[in-house]
Design a protein around this motif. Structure first.
Motif, short mmCIF file in Angstrom:
data_model
loop_
_atom_site.label_atom_id
_atom_site.label_comp_id
_atom_site.label_asym_id
_atom_site.label_seq_id
_atom_site.Cartn_x
_atom_site.Cartn_y
_atom_site.Cartn_z
N LYS A 162 2.25 4.72 3.46
CA LYS A 162 0.94 5.35 3.63
C LYS A 162 0.18 4.51 4.66
O LYS A 162 -0.41 3.48 4.32
CB LYS A 162 0.19 5.40 2.30
CG LYS A 162 0.88 6.24 1.23
CD LYS A 162 0.91 7.72 1.61
CE LYS A 162 1.61 8.57 0.56
NZ LYS A 162 1.63 10.01 0.91
N ASP A 211 -3.81 3.80 4.42
CA ASP A 211 -4.13 2.79 3.40
C ASP A 211 -3.72 1.41 3.88
O ASP A 211 -4.46 0.43 3.69
CB ASP A 211 -3.42 3.13 2.09
CG ASP A 211 -3.93 4.43 1.47
OD1 ASP A 211 -5.04 4.87 1.84
OD2 ASP A 211 -3.20 5.01 0.64
N ASN A 261 0.81 -1.21 0.00
CA ASN A 261 0.00 0.00 0.00
C ASN A 261 0.84 1.27 0.00
O ASN A 261 0.31 2.37 0.21
CB ASN A 261 -0.93 -0.01 1.20
CG ASN A 261 -1.99 -1.10 1.09
OD1 ASN A 261 -2.99 -0.94 0.42
ND2 ASN A 261 -1.73 -2.23 1.75
#
Length: 571
Positions: free
Chosen positions: A451, A454, A432
């Motif tokens: 991230k 996410d 991700n």
């Protein structure tokens, strides 16, 4: 001032450090209750980087008497060389207590890593114990003080109550001095602030995981790094981070195979570790495949699909991305790394050269073989604000700054689902990440920029197999974990791809079929058991599993899709 009527006192004032040339023992705020005959230190004066910040100090713990001629003084040493040398002290106030300052805005690097988005779901690292392996930590910094862990099994009484060989290791261990006070600070205070600075001062919110509990180990030499891991295992930390690393030109050379053996033990204990990879990218004295420093070059717990299969260990090697321009931080160490007979590169290599770890060969300086694909993930650096000794703040750079972002990210994902395994943390972060550079994982950016929101959405609900290589014809089980009492569906298929399941979203398995539905119950876990078909056509083939949890009435308001769990069916 006359404090003779007071029983409890807090001091608050606006403070400006015009040029932070901190002098230990000289730049301090002091108090006196005997007309100035003796003085007691209240706080250091340091670290506002040319901007005013509001300082609050509780005077009660000093043990002074509140008398009619109570005195305060701010004093500092004049360095003369600075163009502007000194401090501003304004709006001095005394009260029984002051309300806590409003929470500061998270630093831009935290926002870019999506950490505040996870905090908004109640996922801030709470319940997780993170170990900072560095130069020690200033535990009195107001943004760290509430994060410091206290060992419940070893109170300070001169006895090794937890039986781990360290007497009164109530918040960590100083291996450099062999005592229980890892408060050396400096670099380690900087890394701690990126991991978990919680903004309690009301000035800056610098930490990825502001709810985590932090333990600290202070290093002196290379073997202290290994001992710190062992200490972390003994007290049951959940994850660790270190911005110390050991480089090819060192004399003697780093003991690569011991670093890896220790990291394998860390993984066996169920822990994941983030490590810096050095700031020597592109320098001729640090040739590839040993440009990345160790243990940042040690394998991680999850083998990326682009990687030739080999062994696993605990380490995520962390590259840098500049907060200044969002571009690649070019001093970052560069891969690939090599795990093979090191005498190919240095016939006089002085340490153990373990053939059991020759599983990622690069084949020599010309790199005819792929080696180990490193680094793994990138964190922000190149001027990120963090905590500094004495209660202030400073900017921080290097992969030393990038790494604690990933250490904090690991803690956030554990907080999101305490059942998560190290391999799943690595998989979630890498799958991700925001891809940069060449498509996929590469030898500069790794899998890209972390991230965490996410990644977090992919681990709140998880499928975990009891055996990743079940035998055809045998019985196996998987456990679905997630928020308590939520409904789930478990899907399977034989090929990665995509399958739309309507309002529930799109699975990452081609032609996915529903295996079962259920409810996670009060424990937030459900075990699904089944028999693997004894079909020769399935031998050595992958079986992919993915769960969907109904969190539409929960914190996310979404149907949550787990990572894909892949099993290889063996004859």
């Amino acid at each position: 001032m006359d404090l003779s009527a007071a029983t409890t006192v807090q001091l608050r004032y606006a403070f400006l450090d015009m040029n932070d040339e901190f002098n230990v023992g000289s730049d301090i705020l002091e108090a006196s209750d005997d007309g100035g005959l003796t003085w007691t230190k209240v706080a250091d004066l340091t670290g506002t980087n040319g901007t005013y910040m509001l300082m609050t100090h509780d005077l009660d713990p000093l043990g002074l008497s509140y008398v009619s001629n109570f005195m305060l003084r701010w004093r500092w040493y004049d360095n003369y060389s600075a163009n502007t040398d000194g401090f501003g002290i304004d709006v001095v106030e005394l009260a029984d207590s002051f309300p806590p300052p409003p929470p500061p805005t998270p630093e831009p690097n935290l926002i870019k890593h999506q950490a505040p988005d996870l905090w908004n779901l109640g996922i801030d690292g709470s319940g997780v114990l993170l170990l900072n392996i560095d130069s020690g930590t200033d535990r009195s910094h107001p943004d760290l003080a509430n994060r410091i862990w206290t060992n419940p099994l070893d109170p300070v009484d001169g006895i090794d109550n937890d039986g781990n060989g360290f007497v009164d290791d109530y918040w960590g261990w100083n291996f450099a001095a062999n005592n229980n006070n890892p408060s050396g600070g400096g670099h380690g205070t900087n890394t701690a602030g990126i991991m978990c600075g919680d903004g309690s001062s009301g000035v800056r919110a610098t930490g990825m995981a502001p709810g985590v509990s932090l333990a600290a180990c202070q290093l002196g030499n290379e073997s202290d790094h290994w001992a710190s891991f062992q200490w972390g295992i003994s007290v049951g930390v959940d994850c660790s981070s270190s911005s110390y690393s050991y480089k090819w030109p060192f004399s003697p050379r780093p003991d690569y195979f011991t670093h890896r053996a220790v990291s394998e033990a860390v993984l066996a204990a169920g822990q994941i570790h983030a490590n810096s990879i050095g700031n020597q990218g592109g320098l001729s004295g640090y040739p590839i495949p040993f440009n990345i420093s160790t243990p940042g070059n040690v394998p991680g717990p999850w083998v990326h699909p682009q990687q030739v299969q080999g062994g696993v260990a605990a380490v995520l090697g962390c590259a840098g991305v500049s907060i200044q321009n969002d571009g690649y931080y070019s001093p970052s160490g560069r891969g690939p790394s090599a795990w093979e007979d090191i005498t190919i590169y240095d016939p006089a290599y002085p340490h153990v050269n373990d053939p059991a770890m020759w599983d990622y060969p690069a084949g020599g300086w010309s790199l005819p073989l792929p080696g180990l694909l490193k680094p793994d993930i990138a964190g922000y650096t190149d001027g990120c604000y963090t905590t500094s000794d004495g209660g202030g703040y400073t900017t921080f750079s290097g992969t030393s700054c990038a790494t604690p972002h990933i250490g904090g990210a690991n803690a956030l994902l554990i907080s999101a689902n305490p059942a998560i395994l190290p391999r799943q943390i690595s998989q979630a972060l890498q799958e991700n990440a925001e891809d940069r550079g060449p498509a996929g994982k590469d030898t500069e950016w790794g899998s890209g920029v972390a991230k965490v929101y996410d990644a977090g959405l992919r681990v709140i609900c998880l499928v975990t197999a009891s055996d990743l290589e079940p035998q055809a014809g045998g019985t196996t089980s998987v456990t679905v974990t997630g928020p308590a009492d939520e409904d789930f569906g478990l899907f399977y298929g034989w090929t990665l791809g995509s399958t739309s399941i309507g309002v529930y979203g799109t699975l990452e398995i081609a032609g996915a079929k529903l295996l079962t539905v259920g409810n996670l119950g009060p424990s937030g876990a459900a075990v699904v058991t089944g028999t693997i078909p004894n079909n020769p056509a399935l031998y050595d083939q992958p079986l992919h599993l993915q769960a969907v949890c109904d969190d539409t009435a929960g914190a996310t308001g979404l149907y949550l899709h787990s990572l894909v769990e892949t099993l290889i069916i063996r004859p």
